[in-house]
Design a protein around this motif. Sequence first.
Motif, short mmCIF file in Angstrom:
data_model
loop_
_atom_site.label_atom_id
_atom_site.label_comp_id
_atom_site.label_asym_id
_atom_site.label_seq_id
_atom_site.Cartn_x
_atom_site.Cartn_y
_atom_site.Cartn_z
N ALA A 1 -37.23 70.45 66.59
CA ALA A 1 -37.27 71.11 65.34
C ALA A 1 -38.49 72.03 65.74
O ALA A 1 -38.57 73.34 65.17
N ARG A 2 -39.47 72.09 66.51
CA ARG A 2 -40.59 72.59 66.78
C ARG A 2 -40.37 73.45 67.98
O ARG A 2 -41.36 74.14 68.45
N CYS A 3 -39.42 73.36 68.74
CA CYS A 3 -39.00 73.72 70.08
C CYS A 3 -38.47 75.26 69.87
O CYS A 3 -37.32 75.24 69.25
N PRO A 4 -38.72 76.38 70.64
CA PRO A 4 -38.19 77.58 70.59
C PRO A 4 -36.58 77.39 71.01
O PRO A 4 -36.04 78.39 70.56
N SER A 5 -36.26 76.38 71.84
CA SER A 5 -34.91 76.40 72.24
C SER A 5 -34.21 75.20 71.56
O SER A 5 -32.99 75.57 71.08
N ALA A 6 -34.74 74.27 71.30
CA ALA A 6 -33.89 73.07 70.87
C ALA A 6 -33.73 73.23 69.38
O ALA A 6 -32.76 72.59 68.83
N ASN A 7 -34.62 74.01 68.78
CA ASN A 7 -34.39 74.20 67.41
C ASN A 7 -32.93 74.78 67.08
O ASN A 7 -32.20 74.49 66.01
N TYR A 8 -32.38 75.67 68.04
CA TYR A 8 -30.81 76.07 67.92
C TYR A 8 -29.98 75.21 68.14
O TYR A 8 -28.85 75.10 67.35
N VAL A 9 -30.28 74.20 68.94
CA VAL A 9 -29.53 73.02 68.88
C VAL A 9 -29.25 72.30 67.69
O VAL A 9 -28.28 71.90 67.12
N LEU A 10 -30.49 72.21 67.14
CA LEU A 10 -30.37 71.25 65.77
C LEU A 10 -29.77 72.19 64.65
O LEU A 10 -29.01 71.46 63.78
N GLN A 11 -30.06 73.40 64.67
CA GLN A 11 -29.45 74.24 63.62
C GLN A 11 -27.71 74.12 63.77
O GLN A 11 -27.06 74.10 62.69
N LYS A 12 -27.53 74.12 65.01
CA LYS A 12 -25.91 74.08 65.45
C LYS A 12 -25.27 72.83 64.84
O LYS A 12 -24.29 72.68 64.10
N CYS A 13 -26.20 71.63 65.04
CA CYS A 13 -25.71 70.44 64.70
C CYS A 13 -25.79 70.32 63.04
O CYS A 13 -24.53 69.97 62.38
N LEU A 14 -26.63 70.96 62.28
CA LEU A 14 -26.60 71.13 60.82
C LEU A 14 -25.22 71.90 60.36
O LEU A 14 -24.85 71.68 59.23
N ALA A 15 -24.96 72.68 61.25
CA ALA A 15 -23.88 73.75 60.70
C ALA A 15 -22.62 73.24 61.08
O ALA A 15 -21.73 73.42 60.42
N VAL A 16 -22.31 72.53 62.22
CA VAL A 16 -20.71 71.95 62.55
C VAL A 16 -20.52 70.57 62.17
O VAL A 16 -19.57 70.43 62.20
N LEU A 17 -21.72 69.65 61.93
CA LEU A 17 -21.46 68.36 61.58
C LEU A 17 -21.24 68.07 59.97
O LEU A 17 -21.83 68.73 59.44
N PRO A 18 -20.50 67.12 59.69
CA PRO A 18 -20.64 66.78 58.11
C PRO A 18 -21.68 66.06 57.85
O PRO A 18 -22.58 65.58 58.82
N PRO A 19 -22.34 66.24 56.64
CA PRO A 19 -23.65 65.47 56.48
C PRO A 19 -23.80 64.08 56.75
O PRO A 19 -24.94 63.95 57.43
N GLU A 20 -23.11 63.28 56.69
CA GLU A 20 -23.29 61.91 57.07
C GLU A 20 -23.40 61.81 58.68
O GLU A 20 -24.09 60.76 59.11
N ALA A 21 -22.99 62.78 59.37
CA ALA A 21 -23.24 62.59 60.75
C ALA A 21 -24.50 63.30 61.19
O ALA A 21 -24.96 62.82 62.34
N PHE A 22 -25.26 63.89 60.37
CA PHE A 22 -26.49 64.38 60.77
C PHE A 22 -27.28 63.84 59.82
O PHE A 22 -28.62 64.17 59.86
N GLN A 23 -27.36 62.42 59.14
CA GLN A 23 -28.12 61.87 58.49
C GLN A 23 -29.63 61.60 59.30
O GLN A 23 -30.55 61.49 58.95
N PHE A 24 -29.37 61.27 60.53
CA PHE A 24 -30.43 60.82 61.39
C PHE A 24 -31.72 61.91 61.42
O PHE A 24 -32.79 61.57 61.66
N VAL A 25 -31.21 63.31 61.58
CA VAL A 25 -32.02 64.39 61.31
C VAL A 25 -32.74 64.27 60.04
O VAL A 25 -34.08 64.58 60.14
N LEU A 26 -32.25 64.18 59.06
CA LEU A 26 -32.98 63.93 57.68
C LEU A 26 -33.86 62.61 57.83
O LEU A 26 -35.20 62.98 57.12
N ASP A 27 -33.60 61.60 58.11
CA ASP A 27 -34.36 60.48 58.47
C ASP A 27 -35.56 60.93 59.04
O ASP A 27 -36.66 60.52 58.80
N GLU A 28 -35.41 61.57 60.23
CA GLU A 28 -36.64 61.85 60.97
C GLU A 28 -37.49 62.69 60.43
O GLU A 28 -38.84 62.92 60.60
N ILE A 29 -36.97 63.79 59.86
CA ILE A 29 -37.60 65.10 59.32
C ILE A 29 -38.50 64.33 58.10
O ILE A 29 -39.62 64.66 57.86
#
Length: 198
Positions: A71-99
């Motif tokens: 989330a703090r990386c100038p490159s990897a943040n775009y990958v996370l954003q894409k995950c959040l855009a294309v995956l259903p919410p239950e599939a990115f729960q790990f992102v919320l848990d870590e946040i």
Amino acid sequence: RATAVVARGRRGTSVSTAAAAALARSVKCSVKALAFDREGCREVQHALETGGSKAAEQLARELVGCVGAAARCPSANYVLQKCLAVLPPEAFQFVLDEILADSVEDLACHRYGCRILQRCLENGSDLQVDKLSAALLPYVLSMGNDAFGNYVVQQMLTSADPVWRSRTMSAIEASIAGLCYNPHGCAVMRAALVAGSP
């Protein structure tokens, strides 16, 4: 080979199912390393977008354990954003848990981290948005006065359900004196006026 597929897809030509599957296979088991690379992150984003839902979920799971850094990386943040855009919410729960295990205030006030929180608020399930809003609410004043955090507060005004929107409005009202002398705080107050009361 994967880079050629990415280039063809970016020029607007359609990427075949076979090419998309090949791209997903080429980045599999390398997502973490590629995500933190300026060029590699584009390959991962393209694989997430074109590889199908099952492949996208498998690729995204490779980021477990490094969401805060991504989330703090100038490159990897775009990958996370894409995950959040294309995956259903239950599939990115790990992102919320870590946040939620991280410092949400620090992440909200980070140049790239704020984008991840905005995407979570936009694309999360009602329960995910409620949990994130509850974690963010105590920091409305500090986020509202921050160059990046103010965008998270503005997103809370548009994405949260009426109860959390009302709570965010109340927190803004209670912080008017602290917000009105800061240009970022003024942007938050303007967004609150536009959002109105629920």
